[in-house]
Design a protein around this motif. Structure first.
Motif, short mmCIF file in Angstrom:
data_model
loop_
_atom_site.label_atom_id
_atom_site.label_comp_id
_atom_site.label_asym_id
_atom_site.label_seq_id
_atom_site.Cartn_x
_atom_site.Cartn_y
_atom_site.Cartn_z
N UNK A 209 7.86 -6.22 -12.19
CA UNK A 209 8.12 -7.37 -11.32
C UNK A 209 9.01 -6.97 -10.15
N UNK A 210 9.95 -6.09 -10.41
CA UNK A 210 10.84 -5.63 -9.34
C UNK A 210 10.06 -4.84 -8.29
N UNK A 211 9.09 -4.03 -8.74
CA UNK A 211 8.31 -3.18 -7.83
C UNK A 211 6.94 -3.79 -7.55
N UNK A 212 6.82 -5.11 -7.64
CA UNK A 212 5.52 -5.75 -7.51
C UNK A 212 4.87 -5.51 -6.16
N UNK A 213 5.65 -5.43 -5.10
CA UNK A 213 5.07 -5.22 -3.78
C UNK A 213 4.57 -3.78 -3.62
N UNK A 214 5.30 -2.81 -4.18
CA UNK A 214 4.83 -1.43 -4.15
C UNK A 214 3.55 -1.27 -4.97
N UNK A 215 3.51 -1.94 -6.13
CA UNK A 215 2.31 -1.88 -6.95
C UNK A 215 1.13 -2.55 -6.25
N UNK A 216 1.40 -3.61 -5.51
CA UNK A 216 0.34 -4.28 -4.77
C UNK A 216 -0.22 -3.38 -3.67
N UNK A 217 0.68 -2.64 -3.01
CA UNK A 217 0.22 -1.70 -1.98
C UNK A 217 -0.63 -0.60 -2.60
N UNK A 218 -0.22 -0.13 -3.79
CA UNK A 218 -0.96 0.95 -4.44
C UNK A 218 -2.21 0.52 -5.17
N UNK A 219 -2.44 -0.79 -5.26
CA UNK A 219 -3.59 -1.30 -6.00
C UNK A 219 -4.94 -0.80 -5.47
N UNK A 220 -5.19 -0.76 -4.15
CA UNK A 220 -6.48 -0.22 -3.67
C UNK A 220 -6.71 1.23 -4.09
N UNK A 221 -5.66 2.06 -4.04
CA UNK A 221 -5.81 3.45 -4.47
C UNK A 221 -6.09 3.55 -5.96
N UNK A 222 -5.40 2.73 -6.76
CA UNK A 222 -5.64 2.72 -8.21
C UNK A 222 -7.07 2.28 -8.51
N UNK A 223 -7.52 1.23 -7.80
CA UNK A 223 -8.88 0.73 -8.01
C UNK A 223 -9.91 1.79 -7.61
#
Length: 322
Positions: free
Chosen positions: A30-44
């Motif tokens: 939850x703390x790093x939710x914005x970083x995870x959101x940015x990395x979501x396209x690469x993960x996908x």
């Protein structure tokens, strides 16, 4: 007088319990939710195009028939892998692949390092940026364009042969049909196209070198080449080792598009590599299961080489990739 019953308080979770671990993980996510959101396209991207296609490796263990489907095709186990080691053509293809890959490592891999060292020594910033832009440009050309340029220049009536005949008085050289020239031409094409782009990482590593090290070397009387040898190269040694390890992971990958466009009946014997062999077997001859087995074998060899190189790098005191 009877004692009043007391309400039992909930026992807090132990520091090492699963509930505590999951709670910490959820809090951190939850703390790093914005970083995870940015990395979501690469993960996908990696999930969809790298991991999901690995389900197709099942084809390597069956005798796939497209008319009856995967589930109805006969299970053959490791039969296709046995064919890999029994086929005489595979031995020649493996030898061609290893030769081209190690020639690229021996000659094409060091060129970006040397080029980065030379660019790093330039003092004029404008001139340096112009040179950088020029050496980067070939990377953005597709292999179709690069091979087209090479064919135009190297054919019988091309510019190079015209120069050899009219200026030097030599006989025309069959660059495109001489099997002994195929591998040197492939390596030179890689050097011309990718060397400039490969300098980006090394220049970034050079930017992090402490300037005080150069000042100390100058005070000790070290010239430009000694500073380069004793200061610059040791500073980027870990970067060189990591890139070399990653390159060894692709030692069975010689570059399908480049090799395929350069192949012709005259150089097929020395130019057919694993990637083109899989194409001819899997696409042209519709032997999908055998082609999948060859691809899986290639990946396994790359994994073993990466792990071995990483182990040796750590033994010699380098960081490695994991």
């Amino acid at each position: 007088m009877k004692a009043q019953p007391t309400e039992s308080l909930p026992t807090p979770p132990l520091p090492g319990s699963k509930a505590t671990i999951w709670r910490k993980l959820a809090k951190r996510m939850w703390k790093d939710r914005f970083l995870l959101l940015i990395g979501l396209p690469g993960i996908a991207y990696f999930i969809l195009y790298k991991y999901v296609p690995m389900l197709g490796l099942y084809l390597a263990f069956i005798d796939f028939n497209p008319f009856i489907g995967i589930t109805q095709s006969e299970w053959v186990g490791f039969a296709h892998f046995k064919t890999i080691f029994a086929d005489a053509e595979i031995v020649n293809v493996l030898w061609n692949t290893l030769q081209i890959s190690f020639l690229q490592i021996a000659f094409a891999f060091p060129i970006p390092i040397v080029l980065a060292l030379m660019l790093n020594e330039l003092r004029g910033q404008v001139y340096k940026r112009v040179v950088q832009s020029i050496v980067y440009l070939p990377h953005f050309l597709s292999w179709v364009v690069v091979i087209g340029i090479c064919i135009i220049f190297m054919r019988s009536e091309g510019l190079i042969n015209q120069f050899l005949i009219n200026v030097l008085g030599w006989e025309p050289v069959p660059f495109l049909s001489n099997p002994s020239l195929f591998k040197p031409i492939v390596v030179l094409q890689v050097i011309w196209k990718e060397s400039g782009w490969g300098t980006i990482i090394f220049l970034a590593a050079l930017a992090g070198v402490n300037p005080q090290l150069y000042e100390a070397a100058v005070m000790d009387g070290a010239g430009r080449f000694r500073r380069m040898w004793h200061v610059t190269l040791p500073a980027i040694r870990s970067t060189i080792v990591i890139l070399l390890i990653l390159r060894l992971g692709n030692v069975m990958d010689s570059g399908f598009e480049q090799i395929f466009l350069m192949l012709n009946p005259f150089n097929m014997e020395v130019g057919n590599v694993l990637d083109t062999y899989v194409y001819f077997k899997g696409i042209e001859q519709s032997d999908y299961s055998f082609a999948t087995a060859v691809g899986l074998f290639k990946g396994a060899v790359g994994l073993i080489l990466v792990m071995s190189a990483n182990y040796l790098a750590k033994k010699f005191g380098e960081e490695g990739i994991y």
